[in-house]
Design a protein around this motif. Structure first.
Motif, PDB file in Angstrom:
ATOM      1  N   VAL A  50      -4.952  13.368  -6.660  1.00 15.71           N
ATOM      2  CA  VAL A  50      -4.632  12.478  -6.737  1.00 15.71           C
ATOM      3  C   VAL A  50      -3.755  11.703  -5.451  1.00 15.71           C
ATOM      4  O   VAL A  50      -3.565  12.201  -4.848  1.00 15.71           O
ATOM      5  N   ASN A  51      -3.762  10.500  -5.094  1.00 18.50           N
ATOM      6  CA  ASN A  51      -3.441   9.731  -4.463  1.00 18.50           C
ATOM      7  C   ASN A  51      -1.845   8.792  -4.848  1.00 18.50           C
ATOM      8  O   ASN A  51      -1.623   8.066  -5.230  1.00 18.50           O
ATOM      9  N   ASP A  52      -0.797   9.999  -4.083  1.00 22.66           N
ATOM     10  CA  ASP A  52      -0.016   9.525  -4.801  1.00 22.66           C
ATOM     11  C   ASP A  52       1.052   8.386  -4.589  1.00 22.66           C
ATOM     12  O   ASP A  52       2.469   7.881  -5.106  1.00 22.66           O
ATOM     13  N   ILE A  53       0.834   8.321  -3.130  1.00 21.52           N
ATOM     14  CA  ILE A  53       1.745   7.438  -2.508  1.00 21.52           C
ATOM     15  C   ILE A  53       1.515   6.037  -2.377  1.00 21.52           C
ATOM     16  O   ILE A  53       2.607   5.397  -2.672  1.00 21.52           O
ATOM     17  N   THR A  54       0.167   5.490  -2.930  1.00 21.77           N
ATOM     18  CA  THR A  54       0.471   4.205  -4.175  1.00 21.77           C
ATOM     19  C   THR A  54       1.128   3.507  -4.912  1.00 21.77           C
ATOM     20  O   THR A  54       1.522   2.961  -4.898  1.00 21.77           O
ATOM     21  N   PHE A  55       1.074   4.965  -5.794  1.00 17.24           N
ATOM     22  CA  PHE A  55       1.974   4.481  -7.436  1.00 17.24           C
ATOM     23  C   PHE A  55       3.413   4.494  -6.624  1.00 17.24           C
ATOM     24  O   PHE A  55       4.694   3.185  -7.268  1.00 17.24           O
ATOM     25  N   LYS A  56       3.542   5.078  -5.861  1.00 17.47           N
ATOM     26  CA  LYS A  56       5.270   5.326  -5.020  1.00 17.47           C
ATOM     27  C   LYS A  56       5.664   3.742  -4.281  1.00 17.47           C
ATOM     28  O   LYS A  56       6.678   3.097  -4.840  1.00 17.47           O
ATOM     29  N   ARG A  57       4.185   3.185  -3.646  1.00 21.59           N
ATOM     30  CA  ARG A  57       4.122   1.698  -3.285  1.00 21.59           C
ATOM     31  C   ARG A  57       4.355   0.432  -4.406  1.00 21.59           C
ATOM     32  O   ARG A  57       5.205  -0.592  -3.676  1.00 21.59           O
ATOM     33  N   MET A  58       3.432   1.228  -5.391  1.00 20.21           N
ATOM     34  CA  MET A  58       3.893   0.083  -6.423  1.00 20.21           C
ATOM     35  C   MET A  58       5.016  -0.545  -7.060  1.00 20.21           C
ATOM     36  O   MET A  58       5.148  -1.456  -7.504  1.00 20.21           O
ATOM     37  N   LYS A  59       5.834   1.429  -7.777  1.00 23.09           N
ATOM     38  CA  LYS A  59       7.345   0.662  -7.547  1.00 23.09           C
ATOM     39  C   LYS A  59       8.373   0.493  -6.633  1.00 23.09           C
ATOM     40  O   LYS A  59       9.733  -0.660  -7.072  1.00 23.09           O
ATOM     41  N   GLU A  60       7.559   0.777  -5.826  1.00 19.91           N
ATOM     42  CA  GLU A  60       8.685  -0.274  -4.301  1.00 19.91           C
ATOM     43  C   GLU A  60       8.555  -1.698  -4.597  1.00 19.91           C
ATOM     44  O   GLU A  60       9.426  -2.441  -4.493  1.00 19.91           O
ATOM     45  N   ALA A  61       6.838  -2.064  -4.506  1.00 15.87           N
ATOM     46  CA  ALA A  61       6.862  -3.879  -4.774  1.00 15.87           C
ATOM     47  C   ALA A  61       7.343  -4.139  -6.351  1.00 15.87           C
ATOM     48  O   ALA A  61       8.384  -5.702  -6.003  1.00 15.87           O
ATOM     49  N   LEU A  62       7.404  -3.690  -7.217  1.00 14.83           N
ATOM     50  CA  LEU A  62       7.972  -4.149  -8.342  1.00 14.83           C
ATOM     51  C   LEU A  62       9.611  -4.133  -7.965  1.00 14.83           C
ATOM     52  O   LEU A  62      10.509  -4.895  -8.998  1.00 14.83           O
ATOM     53  N   ARG A  63      10.192  -3.471  -6.911  1.00 13.56           N
ATOM     54  CA  ARG A  63      11.720  -3.866  -7.273  1.00 13.56           C
ATOM     55  C   ARG A  63      12.167  -4.734  -6.333  1.00 13.56           C
ATOM     56  O   ARG A  63      12.769  -5.834  -6.510  1.00 13.56           O
ATOM     57  N   GLU A  64      10.947  -5.125  -5.153  1.00 16.61           N
ATOM     58  CA  GLU A  64      11.038  -5.739  -4.380  1.00 16.61           C
ATOM     59  C   GLU A  64      10.271  -7.439  -5.318  1.00 16.61           C
ATOM     60  O   GLU A  64      11.104  -8.307  -4.917  1.00 16.61           O
ATOM     61  N   PHE A  65      10.459  -7.276  -5.621  1.00 14.88           N
ATOM     62  CA  PHE A  65       9.794  -8.758  -7.292  1.00 14.88           C
ATOM     63  C   PHE A  65      10.860  -8.764  -7.960  1.00 14.88           C
ATOM     64  O   PHE A  65      11.306  -9.768  -7.970  1.00 14.88           O
ATOM     65  N   ALA A  66      11.999  -7.914  -8.549  1.00 19.14           N
ATOM     66  CA  ALA A  66      12.943  -8.208  -8.516  1.00 19.14           C
ATOM     67  C   ALA A  66      13.591  -8.743  -7.517  1.00 19.14           C
ATOM     68  O   ALA A  66      14.736  -9.343  -8.629  1.00 19.14           O
ATOM     69  N   LYS A  67      13.630  -8.114  -6.982  1.00 15.27           N
ATOM     70  CA  LYS A  67      14.941  -9.151  -5.923  1.00 15.27           C
ATOM     71  C   LYS A  67      14.446 -10.706  -5.509  1.00 15.27           C
ATOM     72  O   LYS A  67      15.321 -11.297  -4.990  1.00 15.27           O
ATOM     73  N   ARG A  68      12.930 -10.905  -5.244  1.00  8.69           N
ATOM     74  CA  ARG A  68      12.574 -11.981  -4.992  1.00  8.69           C
ATOM     75  C   ARG A  68      13.250 -13.307  -5.522  1.00  8.69           C
ATOM     76  O   ARG A  68      12.786 -13.288  -7.135  1.00  8.69           O
ATOM     77  N   LYS A  69      13.149 -14.683  -5.517  1.00  7.55           N
ATOM     78  CA  LYS A  69      13.739 -15.545  -6.209  1.00  7.55           C
ATOM     79  C   LYS A  69      12.993 -16.921  -6.131  1.00  7.55           C
ATOM     80  O   LYS A  69      12.782 -17.985  -6.096  1.00  7.55           O
ATOM     81  N   ASN A  70      11.520 -16.394  -4.876  1.00 10.54           N
ATOM     82  CA  ASN A  70      10.776 -17.313  -5.140  1.00 10.54           C
ATOM     83  C   ASN A  70       9.886 -18.313  -6.283  1.00 10.54           C
ATOM     84  O   ASN A  70       9.320 -17.537  -6.754  1.00 10.54           O
ATOM     85  N   LYS A  71       9.249 -19.499  -5.438  1.00  8.58           N
ATOM     86  CA  LYS A  71       8.651 -20.071  -6.874  1.00  8.58           C
ATOM     87  C   LYS A  71       7.487 -19.256  -7.029  1.00  8.58           C
ATOM     88  O   LYS A  71       7.067 -19.289  -8.117  1.00  8.58           O
ATOM     89  N   LEU A  72       6.329 -18.905  -5.740  1.00  8.64           N
ATOM     90  CA  LEU A  72       5.445 -18.070  -6.303  1.00  8.64           C
ATOM     91  C   LEU A  72       5.959 -16.491  -7.590  1.00  8.64           C
ATOM     92  O   LEU A  72       4.463 -16.452  -8.611  1.00  8.64           O
ATOM     93  N   ILE A  73       6.987 -16.194  -7.933  1.00  6.05           N
ATOM     94  CA  ILE A  73       7.069 -14.936  -8.660  1.00  6.05           C
ATOM     95  C   ILE A  73       7.463 -15.607 -10.237  1.00  6.05           C
ATOM     96  O   ILE A  73       6.820 -15.168 -11.064  1.00  6.05           O
ATOM     97  N   TYR A  74       7.929 -17.316 -10.169  1.00  6.85           N
ATOM     98  CA  TYR A  74       8.549 -17.849 -11.195  1.00  6.85           C
ATOM     99  C   TYR A  74       6.644 -18.041 -11.614  1.00  6.85           C
ATOM    100  O   TYR A  74       6.489 -18.049 -13.061  1.00  6.85           O
TER     101      TYR A  74
END
Length: 651
Positions: free
Chosen positions: A126-150
């Motif tokens: 298994v390529n574990d790094i992809t899962f880590k990057r998905m989790k990091e993206a979710l953390r970033e998603f929670a921080k961003r407040k741009n229209k695309l997120i909404y």
């Protein structure tokens, strides 16, 4: 908990479940099968490593043996290298190429000496790094407040352009009207646009024009991604061949990028940068100091006896013994520490210089191309883009798409939600629902379908068009009536072969076989169907007609491959999932099952299978089982009607 937090928590939990499921699958299979894992193609045993050299920052090693092997491991896969118990190893590598009795891999880290000895084992892992990057993206998603997120969360709607009558000059003048419409609407959109591209409709070609227009018309910097390396390379190939003036950089591991495109990769561009000679000089200096350092005693716990580096350096100046350690050894350790500090300082300088080179290359790029996962790599960590363009949107899990999305303010996606969803081992329905499918259903006004297909005979198109695409597809004149008789003269065909080598584009062959379950993989195979496939392939090969054989089941793939190899027949055999996105002149499908449908019930898998051929589709299955399902029964009726119509026309 607000809607953003709920969204992030849901997907973090689902990702962790999928990660554990993938790891458990490989671990349990290694434990259950042991050495027999080689029989199902996910391990190779009794190998010996040989150093091949260094390239683009990687150490290349060839693992080989005298006895040939058959394997599912392919270029781009992450593999676990071990010598005894695989589950006690933490040595990973990326596969570069696979031969009949060797496999070439690239290591990003130092290679231990034991890989060059006998009895080395390689396991697909298994390529574990992809899962880590998905989790990091979710953390970033929670921080961003741009229209695309909404918009993604459904809290806001995409905004329509103020004007749609703006003229756009198309760089690809061979685009059809539906492609041009999709390009124009995507380029003029402010936040979001979705391009539905059924099989053979030129989805990637259309998306490439969108990218070029975003750069030239909108003056945007673009991040273009896809879930797989193959699809990312397809985008890159279109861009560099059709638009040579565009500055494009492909980010990714060099072993996973097509060799034909490597000169556009970031590792290659780094090595050919004007400042790279400084990098080589620093690396050479590090090597020299390491050689000098290693002449002295390394301060291991045995000799440190609790002393810090600074204590050792201080005591060495007094030239006295300490804590029972002779002064000569203390002085030697001090020399080792001093030289090691020099090395660390040079490494910091090396890292700073490499980062400057990377930033220069990326700053000059109009388009950066990568996989979804690589968009989350350290190389692109602090980069933002005006627009994110994602291909294969219907084959990627939603959190995978978020990795590039959190780097942009506008999103353009292309895909086909009528074909296979992403592979999800945990079988979680939420992860199988893709962002592309969710958005195209929620915002249909911000999407369009490509209507002209350039792949298949219109009779092959007929059934999938009716069942999956609301009869919106039309066959281009260039492919509308293509048949096998365009490739072989009718008078050259032997009478015994005319049952298959003919102008009939679709044929169904009923086989009263028996489904059998493979004990090691739990997959299914069907000997009688395999023999029928073998007979058809032999007839087609006699006239050098290109053929691919596909089937939903791994065990049938292995059985057919073995049968072909024993008879020196070189024909590709693959699963339906493995052949998605590809095509051939003739496709032979073996459905395998005779008692239960299993995952034949997934009609998107059926859609993928029957839309691969250009000129000829041969369906092989058990009619008694298949006609019990409404859609499969319609498929059989369609195939028989096409065959009967052609026979009537020839009479």
């Amino acid at each position: 908990m607000n809607i953003i937090d709920l969204y992030v928590k849901k997907f973090k939990d689902l990702i962790e479940i999928e990660r554990r499921c993938e790891m458990d699958f490989h671990k349990n299979e290694i434990i259950r099968l042991g050495k027999k894992r080689e029989n199902v193609g996910r391990a190779i045993l009794n190998l010996k490593g040989k150093f091949l050299g260094e390239s683009l920052g990687c150490t290349l090693v060839r693992f080989g043996r005298k006895k040939p092997f058959k394997t599912e491991i392919s270029p781009g896969d992450v593999v676990l290298i071990s010598r005894e118990d695989p589950l006690k190893s933490d040595l990973y590598a990326n596969v570069i190429s696979v031969g009949k009795n060797f496999i070439d891999v690239a290591f990003d880290e130092d290679v231990p000496k034991w890989v060059y000895k006998d009895r080395v084992r390689i396991d697909l892992y298994v390529n574990d790094i992809t899962f880590k990057r998905m989790k990091e993206a979710l953390r970033e998603f929670a921080k961003r407040k741009n229209k695309l997120i909404y918009i993604i969360l459904g809290l806001e709607r995409p905004e329509k352009p103020l004007r749609e009558d703006i003229k756009i000059k198309f760089y690809d003048d061979k685009l059809n009207d539906s492609q041009k419409l999709a390009v124009k609407r995507a380029v003029l959109s402010k936040d979001l646009y979705l391009i539905h591209g059924p099989p053979g409709t030129g989805k990637t070609r259309t998306l490439t024009e969108v990218i070029v227009q975003e750069v030239n018309f909108n003056k945007h910097k673009v991040l273009a991604t896809a879930d797989s390396n193959t699809a990312a390379d397809n985008i890159l190939e279109y861009l560099v061949k059709k638009y040579p003036d565009l500055k494009v950089v492909r980010v990714g591991h060099p072993t996973r990028i097509s060799k034909d495109l490597i000169e556009h990769s970031l590792p290659y561009l780094i090595e050919n940068h004007e400042k790279y000679q400084e990098v080589l000089s620093l690396k050479e200096r590090i090597k020299q100091i390491k050689e000098e350092r290693d002449k002295f005693l390394k301060p291991s716990p045995r000799w440190r006896r609790g002393m810090s580096d600074e204590q050792i350096l201080k005591i060495s100046k007094k030239k006295k013994s300490y804590r029972g350690i002779p002064k000569e050894k203390i002085i030697s350790m001090a020399e080792w520490i001093t030289k090691n500090k020099k090395i660390q300082k040079i490494i910091r300088n090396l890292d700073d210089l490499t980062e400057k080179i990377i930033n220069e290359i990326l700053s000059e790029a109009d388009v950066v191309v990568s996989t979804n996962s690589m968009a989350g790599s350290d190389v692109l960590k602090d980069w933002e883009f005006d627009v994110v363009v994602i291909d294969e949107g219907s084959q990627a899990m939603e959190p995978s798409c978020l990795i590039p999305i959190v780097k942009g303010n506008k999103l353009i996606m292309a895909g086909d939600h009528k074909q296979l969803p992403p592979t999800v081992l945990s079988e979680n329905k939420e992860l199988k629902k893709t962002l592309f499918e969710r958005l195209i259903k929620k915002y249909p006004d911000f999407s369009s379908i490509l209507e002209i297909q350039y792949r298949m005979n219109e009779k092959i198109m007929e059934f999938p068009n009716r069942m999956f695409y609301d009869n919106k597809l039309k066959a281009d004149e260039s492919v509308k009536n293509i048949t096998l008789l365009d490739l072989v003269k009718e008078e050259e065909i032997e009478e015994t072969d005319k049952s298959i080598v003919n102008k009939i584009p679709v044929q169904f062959i009923n086989v009263e076989g028996k489904e059998r379950r493979d004990k090691e993989s739990y997959s299914y195979y069907n000997i009688e169907e395999a023999e029928q496939v073998f007979d058809i392939v032999k007839k087609l090969l006699k006239y050098r007609i290109p053929i691919s054989v596909i089937t939903p089941y791994d065990a049938q793939v292995r059985y057919l491959r073995s049968m072909f190899e024993e008879n020196n027949i070189d024909v590709e055999v693959n699963t339906v999932d493995g052949f998605q996105g590809r095509e051939n002149e003739t496709i032979v499908i073996s459905f395998v099952r005779t008692e239960k449908f299993g995952f034949l019930k997934d009609l998107r898998r059926l859609n993928v299978a029957i839309t691969r051929p250009k000129r000829k589709l041969v369906l092989i299955g058990n009619e008694n089982l298949l006609k019990q399902d409404k859609i499969y029964n319609e498929m059989i009726k369609w195939a028989k009607s096409v065959e009967n119509e052609k026979i009537r026309l020839n009479q």
